[in-house]
Write a protein that holds these residues in place. Structure first.
Motif, mmCIF file in Angstrom:
data_model
loop_
_atom_site.group_PDB
_atom_site.id
_atom_site.type_symbol
_atom_site.label_atom_id
_atom_site.label_comp_id
_atom_site.label_asym_id
_atom_site.label_seq_id
_atom_site.Cartn_x
_atom_site.Cartn_y
_atom_site.Cartn_z
ATOM 1 N N TYR A 42 8.127 23.872 10.782
ATOM 2 C CA TYR A 42 9.105 23.042 10.073
ATOM 3 C C TYR A 42 8.989 23.213 8.569
ATOM 4 N N ASP A 47 12.068 21.896 6.295
ATOM 5 C CA ASP A 47 12.288 20.555 6.837
ATOM 6 C C ASP A 47 10.982 19.764 6.747
ATOM 7 N N GLN A 50 10.477 16.532 9.132
ATOM 8 C CA GLN A 50 9.997 16.860 10.479
ATOM 9 C C GLN A 50 8.555 17.347 10.437
#
Length: 126
Positions: A42, A47, A50
């Motif tokens: 992630y 991201d 996450q």
């Protein structure tokens, strides 16, 4: 003669417990390492929310099993792993990708090291 059988039974039970504790540590450390690898994936994609959740999941799993780990292993690496989990969570919140992925890799290696140190094999008996 009965004492000999009792002694053999006791040694066999201890050997079985050694195998079971090694298998337990390996299974739990694999789960933690899988969460950390997912967090790294992630983070590579950018991201960080996450990634932070994956690290939190790994940390919760670590905390849930920490007492059992502590009864089977040395405490010094466990305290270091706790500190690294705290730092990794902070880096995820700040979006520091490179430092975060390095810490996830380091935590993963340390968890694997703790598990390998308790594995029942001939080089750990020396």
């Amino acid at each position: 003669m009965k004492r000999m059988y009792f002694g053999i039974g006791l040694l066999a039970a201890l050997l079985a417990l050694s195998f079971l504790s090694g298998a337990y540590l390996a299974r739990q450390s694999n789960t933690i390492c899988a969460c950390l690898e997912q967090a790294q994936t992630y983070a590579f994609s950018g991201d960080y929310a996450q990634a932070g959740q994956s690290v939190d999941q790994a940390y919760r799993h670590w905390q849930h099993h920490q007492n059992r780990f502590a009864s089977l292993t040395d405490h010094a690496p466990m305290e270091a792993i706790d500190d690294l989990f705290q730092s990794a969570g902070e880096y995820a919140r700040l979006g520091e990708g490179e430092e975060f992925t390095l810490l996830c890799g380091r935590i993963s290696r340390m968890v694997e090291m703790v598990s390998q140190a308790q594995k029942l094999c001939w080089w750990n008996l020396l």
